[in-house]
Design a protein around this motif. Sequence first.
Motif, PDB file in Angstrom:
ATOM      1  N   HIS A 127      26.405 -28.337 -59.079  1.00  0.00           N
ATOM      2  CA  HIS A 127      26.536 -29.787 -59.020  1.00  0.00           C
ATOM      3  C   HIS A 127      28.010 -30.124 -58.830  1.00  0.00           C
ATOM      4  CE1 HIS A 127      28.507 -30.467 -62.900  1.00  0.00           C
ATOM      5  NE2 HIS A 127      27.783 -29.445 -63.333  1.00  0.00           N
ATOM      6  N   THR A 128      28.273 -31.354 -58.405  1.00  0.00           N
ATOM      7  CA  THR A 128      29.654 -31.804 -58.233  1.00  0.00           C
ATOM      8  C   THR A 128      29.923 -33.050 -59.080  1.00  0.00           C
ATOM      9  OG1 THR A 128      29.013 -32.997 -56.232  1.00  0.00           O
ATOM     10  CG2 THR A 128      29.967 -30.811 -55.931  1.00  0.00           C
ATOM     11  N   TYR A 129      29.241 -33.156 -60.216  1.00  0.00           N
ATOM     12  CA  TYR A 129      29.528 -34.255 -61.140  1.00  0.00           C
ATOM     13  C   TYR A 129      30.941 -34.095 -61.682  1.00  0.00           C
ATOM     14  CZ  TYR A 129      24.518 -35.182 -61.133  1.00  0.00           C
ATOM     15  OH  TYR A 129      23.238 -35.465 -60.759  1.00  0.00           O
TER      16      TYR A 129
ATOM     17  N   ILE B  48      33.318 -30.172 -51.550  1.00  0.00           N
ATOM     18  CA  ILE B  48      33.519 -28.722 -51.463  1.00  0.00           C
ATOM     19  C   ILE B  48      32.462 -28.111 -50.556  1.00  0.00           C
ATOM     20  CG2 ILE B  48      34.617 -28.430 -53.723  1.00  0.00           C
ATOM     21  CD1 ILE B  48      31.860 -27.562 -54.826  1.00  0.00           C
ATOM     22  N   ASP B  49      32.774 -26.935 -50.014  1.00  0.00           N
ATOM     23  CA  ASP B  49      31.790 -26.120 -49.307  1.00  0.00           C
ATOM     24  C   ASP B  49      31.236 -25.120 -50.317  1.00  0.00           C
ATOM     25  OD1 ASP B  49      32.345 -27.413 -46.952  1.00  0.00           O
ATOM     26  OD2 ASP B  49      33.422 -25.755 -46.030  1.00  0.00           O
ATOM     27  N   VAL B  50      29.921 -24.942 -50.304  1.00  0.00           N
ATOM     28  CA  VAL B  50      29.270 -24.045 -51.250  1.00  0.00           C
ATOM     29  C   VAL B  50      28.506 -22.980 -50.472  1.00  0.00           C
ATOM     30  CG1 VAL B  50      27.693 -23.907 -53.207  1.00  0.00           C
ATOM     31  CG2 VAL B  50      29.013 -25.989 -52.839  1.00  0.00           C
TER      32      VAL B  50
ATOM     33  N   MET C 159      29.876 -30.775 -49.616  1.00  0.00           N
ATOM     34  CA  MET C 159      29.048 -31.358 -50.675  1.00  0.00           C
ATOM     35  C   MET C 159      29.891 -32.395 -51.410  1.00  0.00           C
ATOM     36  SD  MET C 159      26.954 -29.295 -53.553  1.00  0.00           S
ATOM     37  CE  MET C 159      26.079 -30.105 -54.842  1.00  0.00           C
ATOM     38  N   SER C 160      29.494 -33.638 -51.308  1.00  0.00           N
ATOM     39  CA  SER C 160      30.290 -34.731 -51.864  1.00  0.00           C
ATOM     40  C   SER C 160      30.137 -34.799 -53.390  1.00  0.00           C
ATOM     41  CB  SER C 160      29.895 -36.054 -51.218  1.00  0.00           C
ATOM     42  OG  SER C 160      28.539 -36.302 -51.437  1.00  0.00           O
ATOM     43  N   PRO C 161      31.059 -35.492 -54.056  1.00  0.00           N
ATOM     44  CA  PRO C 161      30.990 -35.617 -55.512  1.00  0.00           C
ATOM     45  C   PRO C 161      29.695 -36.287 -55.974  1.00  0.00           C
ATOM     46  CG  PRO C 161      33.152 -36.267 -54.724  1.00  0.00           C
ATOM     47  CD  PRO C 161      32.287 -36.088 -53.510  1.00  0.00           C
ATOM     48  N   ARG C 162      29.303 -35.955 -57.203  1.00  0.00           N
ATOM     49  CA  ARG C 162      28.121 -36.512 -57.858  1.00  0.00           C
ATOM     50  C   ARG C 162      26.813 -36.137 -57.178  1.00  0.00           C
ATOM     51  NH1 ARG C 162      32.350 -39.435 -57.935  1.00  0.00           N
ATOM     52  NH2 ARG C 162      31.944 -40.614 -56.063  1.00  0.00           N
TER      53      ARG C 162
ATOM     54  N   PRO D 120      37.245 -25.066 -50.505  1.00  0.00           N
ATOM     55  CA  PRO D 120      37.639 -26.410 -50.067  1.00  0.00           C
ATOM     56  C   PRO D 120      36.773 -26.840 -48.883  1.00  0.00           C
ATOM     57  CG  PRO D 120      39.559 -24.990 -50.278  1.00  0.00           C
ATOM     58  CD  PRO D 120      38.352 -24.112 -50.433  1.00  0.00           C
ATOM     59  N   ALA D 121      36.486 -28.119 -48.787  1.00  0.00           N
ATOM     60  CA  ALA D 121      35.660 -28.626 -47.689  1.00  0.00           C
ATOM     61  C   ALA D 121      36.271 -28.249 -46.347  1.00  0.00           C
ATOM     62  CB  ALA D 121      35.520 -30.141 -47.798  1.00  0.00           C
TER      63      ALA D 121
END
Length: 167
Positions: free
Chosen positions: A102-104, A110-112, A128-131, A147-148
């Motif tokens: 998750h990006t909460y 970020i890239d996952v 992947m954007s925040p939240r 990093p994205a």
Amino acid sequence: MKASDAKLQGLRCVNHTKPASYRKIWAFFVLFKTPPFGKGGVFSLSLGGERRVKLINQRNKEELATQVGKAYSFLTRLKGLIFSKDLPDGCSLHLKPCQSVHTYFMNYPIDVVFVNKHLEIVGIVESMSPRKVSKVYRSASSVFEFPAGTVSRTNTNIGDMLEINES
């Protein structure tokens, strides 16, 4: 002066011993206020000083990261990149075991990259954007966070094999 006398005079007695709950709150604060890089961070603890770890795509020999932080315990996986200001270029965080992220509490995308136990890529989530919460990749055993833009810049695809070189 006795405690009962202090109470009668409107004074408050102070107990200087810290309860167990205080220690838990303090540990939580230290865990989540520690930056991922620098003194006390995930990367400084796991890289062991100046030792460099490179992550390379075996198919095209592209270098995805020159520093790979390790999040292998429950607490380091829980912390991850939460509350960090950014993930510098050339850095990555390896979470193991992990099948979803998750990006909460993050302020940047970020890239996952999800990999199996042989470091074969089984899933990719770019920028992947925040939240947000990723889907669960059952065949994944661990995850690399970059990093994205790293995945597209290095032309990394599902099915590629990654290699970790320690020097």
